[in-house]
Design a protein around this motif. Structure first.
Motif, mmCIF file in Angstrom:
data_model
loop_
_atom_site.group_PDB
_atom_site.id
_atom_site.type_symbol
_atom_site.label_atom_id
_atom_site.label_comp_id
_atom_site.label_asym_id
_atom_site.label_seq_id
_atom_site.Cartn_x
_atom_site.Cartn_y
_atom_site.Cartn_z
ATOM 1 N N ASP A 177 -1.024 -4.024 -8.565
ATOM 2 C CA ASP A 177 0.025 -3.412 -9.379
ATOM 3 C C ASP A 177 0.410 -2.014 -8.914
ATOM 4 N N PHE A 178 -0.470 -1.353 -8.191
ATOM 5 C CA PHE A 178 -0.212 0.045 -7.831
ATOM 6 C C PHE A 178 0.975 0.217 -6.889
ATOM 7 N N PHE A 179 1.384 -0.845 -6.198
ATOM 8 C CA PHE A 179 2.542 -0.724 -5.306
ATOM 9 C C PHE A 179 3.810 -0.342 -6.084
ATOM 10 N N LYS A 180 3.947 -0.880 -7.299
ATOM 11 C CA LYS A 180 5.108 -0.531 -8.123
ATOM 12 C C LYS A 180 5.029 0.930 -8.555
ATOM 13 N N GLN A 181 3.810 1.409 -8.810
ATOM 14 C CA GLN A 181 3.625 2.811 -9.199
ATOM 15 C C GLN A 181 4.012 3.752 -8.049
ATOM 16 N N ILE A 182 3.660 3.348 -6.830
ATOM 17 C CA ILE A 182 4.024 4.146 -5.650
ATOM 18 C C ILE A 182 5.520 4.068 -5.391
ATOM 19 N N GLY A 183 6.086 2.866 -5.497
ATOM 20 C CA GLY A 183 7.513 2.685 -5.257
ATOM 21 C C GLY A 183 7.878 2.925 -3.805
ATOM 22 N N ALA A 184 8.999 3.607 -3.584
ATOM 23 C CA ALA A 184 9.481 3.986 -2.246
ATOM 24 C C ALA A 184 9.931 2.782 -1.412
ATOM 25 N N SER A 185 10.122 1.632 -2.055
ATOM 26 C CA SER A 185 10.602 0.435 -1.363
ATOM 27 C C SER A 185 11.542 -0.333 -2.281
ATOM 28 N N VAL A 209 -5.168 -16.344 1.310
ATOM 29 C CA VAL A 209 -5.090 -15.095 0.547
ATOM 30 C C VAL A 209 -3.629 -14.707 0.352
ATOM 31 N N HIS A 210 -3.290 -14.397 -0.890
ATOM 32 C CA HIS A 210 -1.920 -14.011 -1.240
ATOM 33 C C HIS A 210 -1.977 -12.744 -2.091
ATOM 34 N N PHE A 211 -0.940 -11.918 -1.953
ATOM 35 C CA PHE A 211 -0.893 -10.668 -2.707
ATOM 36 C C PHE A 211 0.365 -10.601 -3.570
ATOM 37 N N ASN A 212 0.145 -10.344 -4.853
ATOM 38 C CA ASN A 212 1.239 -10.060 -5.774
ATOM 39 C C ASN A 212 1.274 -8.548 -5.979
ATOM 40 N N TYR A 213 2.352 -7.919 -5.504
ATOM 41 C CA TYR A 213 2.382 -6.458 -5.518
ATOM 42 C C TYR A 213 3.620 -5.908 -6.231
ATOM 43 N N GLY A 214 4.152 -6.698 -7.153
ATOM 44 C CA GLY A 214 5.316 -6.256 -7.909
ATOM 45 C C GLY A 214 6.621 -6.438 -7.181
ATOM 46 N N GLN A 215 6.620 -7.293 -6.139
ATOM 47 C CA GLN A 215 7.846 -7.552 -5.390
ATOM 48 C C GLN A 215 8.841 -8.341 -6.244
ATOM 49 N N ARG A 216 10.107 -8.221 -5.922
ATOM 50 C CA ARG A 216 11.173 -8.827 -6.722
ATOM 51 C C ARG A 216 11.012 -10.339 -6.877
ATOM 52 N N THR A 217 10.544 -10.999 -5.838
ATOM 53 C CA THR A 217 10.432 -12.466 -5.863
ATOM 54 C C THR A 217 8.969 -12.910 -6.006
ATOM 55 N N GLN A 218 8.210 -12.157 -6.775
ATOM 56 C CA GLN A 218 6.770 -12.400 -6.895
ATOM 57 C C GLN A 218 6.447 -13.815 -7.386
ATOM 58 N N ALA A 219 7.132 -14.272 -8.434
ATOM 59 C CA ALA A 219 6.836 -15.593 -8.994
ATOM 60 C C ALA A 219 7.130 -16.705 -7.994
ATOM 61 N N LYS A 220 8.249 -16.585 -7.293
ATOM 62 C CA LYS A 220 8.632 -17.604 -6.311
ATOM 63 C C LYS A 220 7.666 -17.611 -5.132
ATOM 64 N N GLU A 221 7.246 -16.436 -4.683
ATOM 65 C CA GLU A 221 6.321 -16.344 -3.558
ATOM 66 C C GLU A 221 4.947 -16.909 -3.936
ATOM 67 N N GLN A 222 4.520 -16.672 -5.173
ATOM 68 C CA GLN A 222 3.250 -17.224 -5.636
ATOM 69 C C GLN A 222 3.306 -18.752 -5.631
ATOM 70 N N GLN A 223 4.424 -19.289 -6.102
ATOM 71 C CA GLN A 223 4.624 -20.743 -6.114
ATOM 72 C C GLN A 223 4.591 -21.303 -4.692
#
Length: 221
Positions: free
Chosen positions: A66-74, A32-46
Motif C-alpha cells: 500500500d505504501f506505493f500510493k502514499q509515495i505517489g509520484a507516478s 509472486v504478484h504485487f498489488n501496489y495501488g495501481q489503477r488496474t490492480q483488480a484486473k492484474e490480480q485476476q
C-alpha cells in the motif's frame, strides 16, 4: 528433487512469457504478484491468478504494498496524475513507479530464500519498452550482486531476464510458440474492462501484435 524458481508475474504479457520460459527450463514455479495501488490492480490480480493456474504454480503469493500510493509520484498510483496517451516519448515517463522493480526483487528474494529457490525470473524488457531505468540489464545484474551479498551464502540466487533484449513482436511470437494464454494477460495502464489502446503499454503491445502479424485476443475500446 525438482528445482524451483520464483517468478514475478504482473499479469502482463512479458512476465507471463518469462514464467513460461522458466517452466520450460525445468523449474517448478513459485508465482509472486504485487498489488501496489495501481489503477488496474483488480484486473492484474485476476490475470495473475489465471496465469499461475496455467503454469501449475506450486506456491502463489499476492503481496499488498500500500505504501506505493502514499509515495505517489507516478500516474499509475496517483489519481491526480494523468496517464499519457499521446504516444511514447523520450525520457522516463510519468508512469514510472519509483524503484518499483528494486522493491519487487527484494521481496521476491525473501520468498526465494524461504523456499530455497536458486532462480528468480523477471520479465523486464530494455530495448523495446517505455524506458524505465529499473528495467535495464545492467541494473538487474547489479541487484543480483547486492542480493547475493545480503543473503545467506547458501542462497546464491540467479536473476533471469530472458526477455531483456527482445522486441515486442518477438515476445508475441515466442508466447504463441510456447502456448502462453495471451487472452488472459493484461497490459493497459488505465482500464480494466476494455484496454484503452492509447497508453504507452497498450501501444507497445498493439505494435508487437501488428508486427507479428496476429490479432491481439483482448478487447479494446
Amino acid at each position: 528433487m525438482k528445482r524451483s524458481a520464483v517468478c514475478i508475474i504482473s499479469g502482463g504479457m512479458d512476465s507471463a512469457l518469462g514464467a513460461t520460459i522458466a517452466k520450460n527450463e525445468g523449474y517448478e514455479i513459485i508465482a509472486v504478484h504485487f498489488n501496489y495501488g495501481q489503477r488496474t490492480q483488480a484486473k492484474e490480480q485476476q490475470a495473475f491468478e489465471k496465469i499461475s493456474h496455467y503454469l501449475g504454480a506450486i506456491e502463489s503469493y499476492s503481496i499488498d504494498l500500500d505504501f506505493f500510493k502514499q509515495i505517489g509520484a507516478s500516474a499509475l498510483t496517483d489519481p491526480n496524475l494523468e496517464v499519457p496517451t499521446g504516444g511514447i516519448e523520450a525520457g522516463v515517463p510519468i508512469t514510472y513507479v519509483p524503484f518499483r522493480n528494486g522493491i519487487f526483487l527484494s521481496i521476491a528474494t525473501a520468498i526465494a530464500e524461504k523456499h530455497g529457490a536458486k532462480a528468480l525470473y523477471i520479465g523486464v524488457v530494455e530495448e523495446d519498452s517505455s524506458g524505465y531505468p529499473d528495467c535495464r540489464e545492467s541494473y538487474i545484474h547489479a541487484m543480483e550482486q547486492a542480493i547475493n551479498l545480503g543473503t545467506k551464502e547458501s542462497t546464491q540466487l540467479s536473476i533471469k531476464m530472458p526477455l531483456v533484449h527482445m522486441k515486442k513482436e518477438q515476445i508475441v511470437q515466442k508466447s504463441l510458440e510456447l502456448g502462453v494464454p495471451l487472452q488472459d494477460t493484461w497490459s493497459c495502464y488505465q482500464n480494466e474492462e476494455q484496454a484503452c489502446g492509447v497508453c504507452d503499454s497498450c501501444r507497445l503491445r498493439l505494435k508487437g501484435f501488428a508486427l507479428a502479424g496476429v490479432e491481439d485476443p483482448i478487447a479494446y475500446l
